[in-house]
Design a protein around this motif. Sequence first.
Motif, PDB file in Angstrom:
ATOM      1  N   ASN A  37       0.844  -1.190   0.000  1.00 52.37           N
ATOM      2  CA  ASN A  37       0.000   0.000   0.000  1.00 52.37           C
ATOM      3  C   ASN A  37       0.885   1.248   0.000  1.00 52.37           C
ATOM      4  O   ASN A  37       1.978   1.247   0.560  1.00 52.37           O
ATOM      5  CB  ASN A  37      -0.921  -0.001   1.215  1.00 52.37           C
ATOM      6  CG  ASN A  37      -2.174   0.796   0.973  1.00 52.37           C
ATOM      7  OD1 ASN A  37      -2.677   0.838  -0.148  1.00 52.37           O
ATOM      8  ND2 ASN A  37      -2.696   1.442   2.012  1.00 52.37           N
ATOM      9  N   GLY A  91      -5.498   3.198  -1.392  1.00 50.80           N
ATOM     10  CA  GLY A  91      -4.201   3.712  -0.964  1.00 50.80           C
ATOM     11  C   GLY A  91      -3.102   3.565  -1.988  1.00 50.80           C
ATOM     12  O   GLY A  91      -1.954   3.888  -1.705  1.00 50.80           O
ATOM     13  N   VAL A  92      -3.421   3.078  -3.178  1.00 48.01           N
ATOM     14  CA  VAL A  92      -2.477   3.028  -4.285  1.00 48.01           C
ATOM     15  C   VAL A  92      -2.844   4.143  -5.251  1.00 48.01           C
ATOM     16  O   VAL A  92      -4.001   4.280  -5.641  1.00 48.01           O
ATOM     17  CB  VAL A  92      -2.531   1.662  -5.004  1.00 48.01           C
ATOM     18  CG1 VAL A  92      -1.764   1.702  -6.321  1.00 48.01           C
ATOM     19  CG2 VAL A  92      -1.966   0.568  -4.106  1.00 48.01           C
ATOM     20  N   TRP A 252      -7.316  -4.414   0.786  1.00 57.92           N
ATOM     21  CA  TRP A 252      -5.884  -4.576   0.512  1.00 57.92           C
ATOM     22  C   TRP A 252      -5.162  -3.235   0.434  1.00 57.92           C
ATOM     23  O   TRP A 252      -3.981  -3.135   0.770  1.00 57.92           O
ATOM     24  CB  TRP A 252      -5.681  -5.355  -0.778  1.00 57.92           C
ATOM     25  CG  TRP A 252      -5.708  -6.828  -0.552  1.00 57.92           C
ATOM     26  CD1 TRP A 252      -6.729  -7.685  -0.841  1.00 57.92           C
ATOM     27  CD2 TRP A 252      -4.677  -7.635   0.029  1.00 57.92           C
ATOM     28  NE1 TRP A 252      -6.402  -8.973  -0.486  1.00 57.92           N
ATOM     29  CE2 TRP A 252      -5.141  -8.964   0.059  1.00 57.92           C
ATOM     30  CE3 TRP A 252      -3.410  -7.354   0.532  1.00 57.92           C
ATOM     31  CZ2 TRP A 252      -4.377 -10.008   0.571  1.00 57.92           C
ATOM     32  CZ3 TRP A 252      -2.645  -8.395   1.049  1.00 57.92           C
ATOM     33  CH2 TRP A 252      -3.129  -9.706   1.056  1.00 57.92           C
ATOM     34  N   TYR A 253      -5.854  -2.210  -0.037  1.00 59.18           N
ATOM     35  CA  TYR A 253      -5.240  -0.902  -0.226  1.00 59.18           C
ATOM     36  C   TYR A 253      -6.075   0.156   0.490  1.00 59.18           C
ATOM     37  O   TYR A 253      -6.763   0.962  -0.143  1.00 59.18           O
ATOM     38  CB  TYR A 253      -5.139  -0.572  -1.718  1.00 59.18           C
ATOM     39  CG  TYR A 253      -4.444  -1.641  -2.539  1.00 59.18           C
ATOM     40  CD1 TYR A 253      -3.132  -2.011  -2.268  1.00 59.18           C
ATOM     41  CD2 TYR A 253      -5.112  -2.292  -3.582  1.00 59.18           C
ATOM     42  CE1 TYR A 253      -2.493  -2.998  -3.016  1.00 59.18           C
ATOM     43  CE2 TYR A 253      -4.483  -3.264  -4.337  1.00 59.18           C
ATOM     44  CZ  TYR A 253      -3.172  -3.621  -4.050  1.00 59.18           C
ATOM     45  OH  TYR A 253      -2.552  -4.604  -4.797  1.00 59.18           O
ATOM     46  N   ARG A 348       5.259  -5.202   4.414  1.00 57.66           N
ATOM     47  CA  ARG A 348       3.981  -5.906   4.562  1.00 57.66           C
ATOM     48  C   ARG A 348       4.268  -7.316   5.050  1.00 57.66           C
ATOM     49  O   ARG A 348       5.133  -8.007   4.520  1.00 57.66           O
ATOM     50  CB  ARG A 348       3.203  -5.950   3.249  1.00 57.66           C
ATOM     51  CG  ARG A 348       1.943  -6.800   3.328  1.00 57.66           C
ATOM     52  CD  ARG A 348       0.986  -6.523   2.175  1.00 57.66           C
ATOM     53  NE  ARG A 348      -0.030  -5.563   2.586  1.00 57.66           N
ATOM     54  CZ  ARG A 348      -0.902  -5.001   1.765  1.00 57.66           C
ATOM     55  NH1 ARG A 348      -0.866  -5.249   0.489  1.00 57.66           N
ATOM     56  NH2 ARG A 348      -1.804  -4.161   2.222  1.00 57.66           N
TER      57      ARG A 348
END
Length: 363
Positions: A37, A91-92, A252-253, A348
Motif C-alpha cells: 500500500n 491507498g495506491v 488490501w489498499y 507488509r
Amino acid sequence: MAGRYCSLTQQSAPAFAPGLTAERRGALGGGSRMWVNGTVLHYCFFDRDTDASVIPVPGTGQSRRVSWVGTEEQRDVVRECFGEWQGLGIGVSIVEVGDRSEAELRIGFQSGDGSWSAVGRDALRAGVNDRTMNFGWDLTAPGERGTALHEIGHALGMLHEHQSPYAGLLWDDEAVYADLAGPPNHWSRDTTFFNVLRKLDRDEANAGVWDPQSVMEFAFPSGLILEPEQFRGGLHPPGTLSPADKEFVLRWYPPAGPASVPPPALVPFRSVPLGLQPGEQADFVVEPPETRDYTVGTFGDSDTVVVVFEERDGEPRYLAGHDDGGTPHNATIRARFVKGRRYFVRVRLYSAWGPGQTAVMCW
C-alpha cells in the motif's frame, strides 16, 4: 456462443521451501501478488510505429508486424477506468506517464492477441519494452468498458471470480472446451482450463464468498454451467465494479492517513519492532545522514515483502524490493541513499511464527 474473454498467461508456481505450514502457504498465496500500500503505480501506452509484434503469416513463410498502438478513444476508456478504481479512495495512486522506463504497467492494443494483464506484482517481471496489459478488441464498442475495468482489476492483484473455490460451479467441461475452441476466442484446452475450469486455492480467491456480479466474473451463455440450477441459462454480470470488488480493493489498499501525519522515521542502526498482523503493513521514512550504500532488512521469524521508494518531485518512486516469502531468510535490500533526499520503506507481513518479535532496521 461465448463472448470474448480475458486470457491470462500461466505463471510458474512459486517455489516455496519444503515444510511450510498450511498457514504460511495460505498467507503467501493470498498476498504475494499484491502491491504494498502507498505504491504509486505508473502506466503508459505504447505509441510508436515500432511498438509492434512480429507474427507469422500462415502458409507463406513470412511474417508481418501488428501494432500495439491504440486509438486515442480507446486510451481514453482505459484512463477513465483507471480513474474509477482510483476514485474509490484506495491507498495506491495511479498515474499516467509518457516514458515507459518509468512505468510499471505498459499497455498495448494488439488486435487479435486477446485482452489480458499481468496480475499485480507479476508486472515487474516484464521487460521495459514488453506489454504488461493488452486490449485485443475495441473498448469503445457497447458493453466493452468492463473489459478495461477487468484488466485493471488484474493489475491490482485480483483473479477470475468464476474460478473461486467458493463459487460451487459445476461445469459441462466438454461443452466449455468446445465453445471456447471456436470463435471469437479460439482457445486451446490448456488455455480454457487455466482461465475457466481450474479452481483457485482458497487463499488465492479474491474473497471468502463468490460474487457473481464481480467485474472479474466472465459472462457465460447457457449450456455451460450445470449447477447451481439458476445459472444453467447463463451467467450475466453487469461489467461494473460490484460492492464486493470495492470491498476487496479497499481491504488490501486502505486509504492513506492524513498527509499531515508523516510516517515514523527509520534511523540507521536503530531497530523498530513491527507488531503486525498477517496482511498488515508498516511504513517508515528514511532521511540519510550521509550519502552511501545502506541496507534495509527485517528480523525475526516472518515472511515479509519490503519495498524502498525514493521521493522524486514529491512522489515516491520505486527503488528496490525484496520478498522473502516462503524462505528461511529475512528480506534484505541494499541501495544507495543520497543525503538530502527522502526515502520510504514499506513492510507488509504475510505471516509470523516463532516466539520473538519481528523488526525492521536500516544500517
